[in-house]
Design a protein around this motif. Structure first.
Motif, PDB file in Angstrom:
ATOM      1  N   VAL A 175     -10.793   4.826  -0.535  1.00 65.82           N
ATOM      2  CA  VAL A 175     -10.777   3.392  -0.249  1.00 65.82           C
ATOM      3  C   VAL A 175     -12.039   3.048   0.528  1.00 65.82           C
ATOM      4  CG1 VAL A 175      -9.459   3.590   1.927  1.00 65.82           C
ATOM      5  CG2 VAL A 175      -9.386   1.447   0.617  1.00 65.82           C
ATOM      6  N   VAL A 213       0.841  -1.202   0.000  1.00 64.66           N
ATOM      7  CA  VAL A 213       0.000   0.000   0.000  1.00 64.66           C
ATOM      8  C   VAL A 213       0.873   1.248   0.000  1.00 64.66           C
ATOM      9  CG1 VAL A 213      -1.672   1.358   1.325  1.00 64.66           C
ATOM     10  CG2 VAL A 213      -1.996  -1.109   1.049  1.00 64.66           C
ATOM     11  N   TYR A 270      -6.738   1.292   7.361  1.00 69.39           N
ATOM     12  CA  TYR A 270      -6.294   2.322   6.422  1.00 69.39           C
ATOM     13  C   TYR A 270      -5.884   3.654   7.035  1.00 69.39           C
ATOM     14  CZ  TYR A 270      -7.370  -1.060   2.906  1.00 69.39           C
ATOM     15  OH  TYR A 270      -7.358  -2.204   2.152  1.00 69.39           O
TER      16      TYR A 270
END
Length: 170
Positions: free
Chosen positions: A115, A98, A122
């Motif tokens: 996202v 990521v 996240y």
């Protein structure tokens, strides 16, 4: 067991391994099929924004994909899917993929990423609740699951509705 993972953009030889990662990480083939469909969609696919973390032998063990979407009319990126082989989960491989994808997007001059994912995962990359920026989607999702990230401080996140690439079906 965290380690320093090597990351790189996918190459054509990685395509079967990426599919295997998605098939192993998710309960159905939907995400693997989505990656294949996104790869085939010239309106969605951006060369260099499909990143893998590789093991000591150079085999992909984690994958993070950024494809084109829009927030109303503003170009943005969608981070999805992200996957890690089950035996390599919780080793930092997914986070490395990521981070590499976000760095590659910044290098290409991209400005915004959304996202739809786990609200405990996240935020470590800088994602915050999209609603706080006036960003929404056309489907019913938990408020905390839709997140956004600005990649360029000179261009704040726009407000509006996320329009995903056609293969997402939403």
């Amino acid at each position: 067991m965290s380690r320093n993972w090597m990351t790189r953009a996918e190459n054509s030889a990685d395509i079967p391994a990426i599919r295997e990662i998605d098939l192993a990480a998710f309960p159905t083939p939907a995400e693997a099929d989505l990656v294949d469909a996104l790869r085939a969609d010239p309106a969605a696919w951006i060369e260099g924004l499909s990143l893998v973390a590789v093991d000591e032998a150079g085999r992909p063990v984690a994958h993070a994909l950024l494809t084109r979407c829009h927030i109303d009319d503003t170009p943005a990126l969608c981070l999805a899917p992200c996957a890690v082989l089950p035996e390599r989960q919780r080793t930092g491989a997914g986070s490395a993929a990521v981070r590499a994808a976000l760095a590659a997007a910044r290098a290409l001059g991209e400005r915004h990423v959304v996202v739809l994912g786990h609200p405990d995962y996240y935020p470590r990359f800088g994602f915050t609740r999209a609603r706080d920026h006036g960003i929404r989607v056309t489907i019913d999702v938990p408020d905390e699951a839709l997140m956004a990230l600005g990649l360029d401080a000179g261009h704040p996140l726009p407000s509006g509705t996320v329009h995903y690439a056609a293969p997402f079906g939403i």
